[in-house]
Scaffold this motif. Structure first.
Motif, mmCIF file in Angstrom:
data_model
loop_
_atom_site.group_PDB
_atom_site.id
_atom_site.type_symbol
_atom_site.label_atom_id
_atom_site.label_comp_id
_atom_site.label_asym_id
_atom_site.label_seq_id
_atom_site.Cartn_x
_atom_site.Cartn_y
_atom_site.Cartn_z
ATOM 1 N N GLU A 308 139.358 37.304 53.748
ATOM 2 C CA GLU A 308 139.763 36.498 54.902
ATOM 3 C C GLU A 308 140.372 37.350 56.014
ATOM 4 O OE1 GLU A 308 140.736 32.139 52.937
ATOM 5 O OE2 GLU A 308 142.387 33.535 53.296
ATOM 6 N N ILE A 309 140.746 38.580 55.721
ATOM 7 C CA ILE A 309 141.295 39.468 56.751
ATOM 8 C C ILE A 309 140.154 39.916 57.653
ATOM 9 C CG2 ILE A 309 142.626 41.568 57.175
ATOM 10 C CD1 ILE A 309 143.593 41.430 54.301
ATOM 11 N N PRO A 310 140.307 39.867 58.974
ATOM 12 C CA PRO A 310 139.257 40.386 59.863
ATOM 13 C C PRO A 310 139.070 41.882 59.660
ATOM 14 C CG PRO A 310 140.834 39.029 61.080
ATOM 15 C CD PRO A 310 141.428 39.256 59.721
ATOM 16 N N GLY A 311 137.848 42.289 59.431
ATOM 17 C CA GLY A 311 137.564 43.706 59.242
ATOM 18 C C GLY A 311 136.940 43.988 57.897
ATOM 19 N N ALA A 378 138.026 45.617 65.356
ATOM 20 C CA ALA A 378 138.173 45.828 66.798
ATOM 21 C C ALA A 378 137.224 44.960 67.605
ATOM 22 C CB ALA A 378 137.945 47.303 67.138
ATOM 23 N N ASN A 379 136.118 44.535 66.995
ATOM 24 C CA ASN A 379 135.122 43.737 67.720
ATOM 25 C C ASN A 379 135.317 42.237 67.528
ATOM 26 O OD1 ASN A 379 133.808 46.178 68.480
ATOM 27 N ND2 ASN A 379 132.768 46.237 66.500
ATOM 28 N N THR A 380 136.435 41.831 66.961
ATOM 29 C CA THR A 380 136.684 40.414 66.711
ATOM 30 C C THR A 380 137.745 39.882 67.678
ATOM 31 O OG1 THR A 380 138.411 40.897 65.062
ATOM 32 C CG2 THR A 380 136.141 40.724 64.279
ATOM 33 N N GLY A 381 137.698 38.598 67.941
ATOM 34 C CA GLY A 381 138.698 37.960 68.790
ATOM 35 C C GLY A 381 139.883 37.486 67.969
ATOM 36 N N THR A 382 140.548 38.409 67.286
ATOM 37 C CA THR A 382 141.676 38.098 66.416
ATOM 38 C C THR A 382 142.879 38.931 66.832
ATOM 39 O OG1 THR A 382 140.979 39.789 64.822
ATOM 40 C CG2 THR A 382 140.125 37.547 64.495
ATOM 41 N N PHE A 383 143.975 38.719 66.124
ATOM 42 C CA PHE A 383 145.175 39.499 66.415
ATOM 43 C C PHE A 383 144.947 40.979 66.164
ATOM 44 C CE2 PHE A 383 148.880 41.602 64.515
ATOM 45 C CZ PHE A 383 149.745 41.593 65.609
ATOM 46 N N LEU A 384 144.288 41.302 65.050
ATOM 47 C CA LEU A 384 144.034 42.708 64.756
ATOM 48 C C LEU A 384 143.089 43.324 65.779
ATOM 49 C CD1 LEU A 384 143.668 42.590 60.865
ATOM 50 C CD2 LEU A 384 145.613 43.423 62.189
ATOM 51 N N GLY A 385 142.078 42.558 66.212
ATOM 52 C CA GLY A 385 141.176 43.072 67.229
ATOM 53 C C GLY A 385 141.880 43.326 68.545
ATOM 54 N N ALA A 424 149.347 33.258 48.443
ATOM 55 C CA ALA A 424 149.380 33.504 49.885
ATOM 56 C C ALA A 424 147.966 33.487 50.456
ATOM 57 C CB ALA A 424 150.056 34.840 50.185
ATOM 58 N N ARG A 425 147.851 33.081 51.708
ATOM 59 C CA ARG A 425 146.578 33.070 52.422
ATOM 60 C C ARG A 425 146.774 33.754 53.773
ATOM 61 N NH1 ARG A 425 143.084 28.877 50.797
ATOM 62 N NH2 ARG A 425 141.684 29.684 52.409
ATOM 63 N N TYR A 426 145.728 34.401 54.231
ATOM 64 C CA TYR A 426 145.812 35.070 55.524
ATOM 65 C C TYR A 426 145.754 34.046 56.646
ATOM 66 C CZ TYR A 426 144.635 37.880 59.576
ATOM 67 O OH TYR A 426 144.633 38.445 60.825
ATOM 68 N N ARG A 427 146.653 34.162 57.572
ATOM 69 C CA ARG A 427 146.666 33.291 58.756
ATOM 70 C C ARG A 427 146.725 34.175 59.987
ATOM 71 N NH1 ARG A 427 150.617 31.256 62.019
ATOM 72 N NH2 ARG A 427 152.223 32.178 60.693
ATOM 73 N N ASP A 428 145.691 34.090 60.802
ATOM 74 C CA ASP A 428 145.610 34.948 61.980
ATOM 75 C C ASP A 428 146.582 34.475 63.056
ATOM 76 O OD1 ASP A 428 143.988 37.227 63.207
ATOM 77 O OD2 ASP A 428 143.846 35.694 64.760
ATOM 78 N N LEU A 429 147.256 35.418 63.674
ATOM 79 C CA LEU A 429 148.218 35.083 64.719
ATOM 80 C C LEU A 429 147.561 34.771 66.044
ATOM 81 C CD1 LEU A 429 150.911 37.837 63.982
ATOM 82 C CD2 LEU A 429 150.913 35.446 63.270
ATOM 83 N N GLY A 430 146.297 35.132 66.196
ATOM 84 C CA GLY A 430 145.581 34.854 67.434
ATOM 85 C C GLY A 430 145.605 36.028 68.391
ATOM 86 N N PRO A 431 144.547 36.184 69.183
ATOM 87 C CA PRO A 431 144.511 37.305 70.121
ATOM 88 C C PRO A 431 145.543 37.206 71.235
ATOM 89 C CG PRO A 431 142.664 35.820 70.505
ATOM 90 C CD PRO A 431 143.336 35.339 69.258
ATOM 91 N N ASP A 432 146.090 36.016 71.478
ATOM 92 C CA ASP A 432 147.076 35.856 72.556
ATOM 93 C C ASP A 432 148.514 35.950 72.045
ATOM 94 O OD1 ASP A 432 146.898 33.572 71.038
ATOM 95 O OD2 ASP A 432 147.217 32.202 72.735
#
Length: 467
Positions: A308-311, A378-385, A424-432
């Protein structure tokens, strides 16, 4: 001159809890490992009527029967801890056999067990030194995963090696095309996995040389506007019989590696599902090979939690589990895991000078997987990206290389939390996230101050739609 020097402030006393370096093990053993044999030193308590401890030294061949016999002797002697230096891969037979015999065994880094300068450098002295450090508790053990994780690691590292071999074959094929004056790679984006490139090369190996006929094999987007460019790139080539034979051989090797990699991935999935700790948990508390996949599951399987983690995908998630294991108690904090992987600089301070330390080698497999996952995120619209893009575009920030290390570090921190808590589950913080947590008042004051320095009078008012 002395008056101009700033007076150094006296620092308040700091109390640091140190480790206990008193005698920790009454009976300890140290092994200096070599390829064909090893020197074993057993430190024993003083004999009756004696004051000093004694060292019992012997040379043991590096064979399973000899080490099994040694394990029985160490068990009968009551050895409480056995330490050995991590010398190449020669330590594995000693570690596995002694561990299976029920002895407490620890593997230590060579930097931890290195003998002091000025002392004689012999195998017997090295074994004595390791045993003495062991009995005083002055060695820090390295991470050696349990047997089921070690077996999984064999699969995943073999996948890594075969993938690298397949990449080399594709590179050789590209060099072969350049030798034949064929500029196919100037038109197609890549050779690996490209349907048009594969169809063109196979037709060339079967004897087709007409550029227009080869360009007509274009598929997908190539048929829209790149067919003339493809025909131009194939015009005038010198693709002879030697090139056809070599290209066909390379394609067969690539197909063989693809089949091997598919089989290995199936083995990894099956082996991971057989590990109880990696399984999920249903909402009713039932666990098993197929548990944890429902929408209301109490815990997802370990690989799916990391997926579930982006990447990192499923393959990278399984490879990470093979490197770091499933028991996070070995790493007391997330930072300890990052440091073990080699993504944390060490402290370098001497007197008033403190410089930026270098990152250690760490576990190269875990570090590569985390950094490659960072580049994928890096190519995703997520917090990590968004974090990767912000760091890579920072002036003087080191570009994509440092951004990959920083985001890879963040991924390992997330992995530690997901494996430490199965629920625990991954929850993305969002690109903003950064924009939402920016102090807008402070930024407005800074902008106003800069404009006033240029001679402008500025009055800042907040729009109603931005309130």
């Amino acid at each position: 001159m002395a008056a101009r020097k700033q007076k150094q402030r006296r620092m308040s006393a700091q109390v640091v809890e140190d480790e206990d370096y008193q005698l920790r093990y009454e009976i300890a053993a140290g092994i200096d490992v070599a390829k064909e044999s090893a020197v074993v030193c057993v430190r024993m308590p003083p004999a009756a009527g004696r004051k000093h401890r004694t060292s019992h030294l012997q040379t043991v061949p590096a064979t399973v029967p000899a080490i099994t016999e040694l394990a029985a002797e160490l068990t009968a002697a009551g050895v409480q801890m056995v330490s050995m230096e991590a010398t190449s891969d020669y330590w594995r037979i000693w570690f596995v056999v002694l561990e299976e015999a029920g002895l407490a065994v620890q593997l230590v880094n060579s930097s931890q067990a290195r003998n002091l300068p000025g002392r004689p450098k012999t195998d017997r002295e090295d074994a004595r030194w390791i045993a003495r450090l062991t009995e005083m508790g002055m060695l820090r053990s390295s991470f050696v995963p349990p047997p089921e994780i070690r077996a999984l690691r064999v699969y995943t590292r073999h996948i890594w090696d075969l993938t690298a071999d397949r990449t080399r074959y594709w590179q050789r094929l590209e060099k072969l095309l350049e030798d034949a004056l064929c500029k196919l790679t100037s038109v197609v984006s890549r050779l690996a996995g490209h349907q048009t490139a594969r169809a063109v090369i196979e037709a060339m190996t079967e004897g087709e040389r007409d550029p227009r006929a080869l360009a007509a094999l274009g598929q997908g987007k190539m048929r829209n506007d790149k067919l003339p460019a493809l025909a131009e790139a194939l015009s005038g080539m010198r693709f002879g019989p030697q090139h056809a034979h070599a290209a066909a051989s390379l394609l067969r090797a690539i197909d063989l590696l693809d089949a091997e990699l598919r089989e290995l991935q199936e083995r990894v999935t099956a082996h991971l599902a057989a590990i109880p700790r990696s399984r999920g948990v249903d909402s009713d508390g039932v666990t098993g090979p197929g548990a944890g996949r429902a929408a209301d599951a109490a815990a997802l399987p370990a690989a799916e939690r990391l997926d579930e983690i982006p990447g990192p995908g499923r393959e990278a998630a399984a490879a990470l589990i093979a490197e770091i294991g499933l028991d996070m108690s070995r790493f007391p904090t997330p930072q300890a895991l990052v440091s073990w992987a080699g993504l944390t600089p060490t402290a370098r301070q001497s007197g008033p000078r403190s410089g930026r330390g270098k990152k250690g080698h760490g576990n190269t497999y875990a570090k590569r997987i985390a950094v490659l996952a960072a580049y994928a995120a890096a190519n995703t619209g997520t917090f990590l990206g968004e974090r990767f893009r912000r760091l890579s575009s920072r002036p003087g920030g080191g570009g994509r290389k440092k951004a990959g290390c920083a985001v890879g570090r963040s991924i390992l921190l997330i992995v530690w939390h997901l494996l430490n808590d199965p629920g625990a589950r991954y929850r993305d913080l969002g690109p903003d996230w950064h924009a939402r947590h920016t102090d807008r008042s402070r930024k407005a004051r800074n902008a106003q101050r800069q404009l006033q320095a240029l001679g402008y009078d500025v009055i800042i008012t907040l729009r109603e739609d931005a309130a």
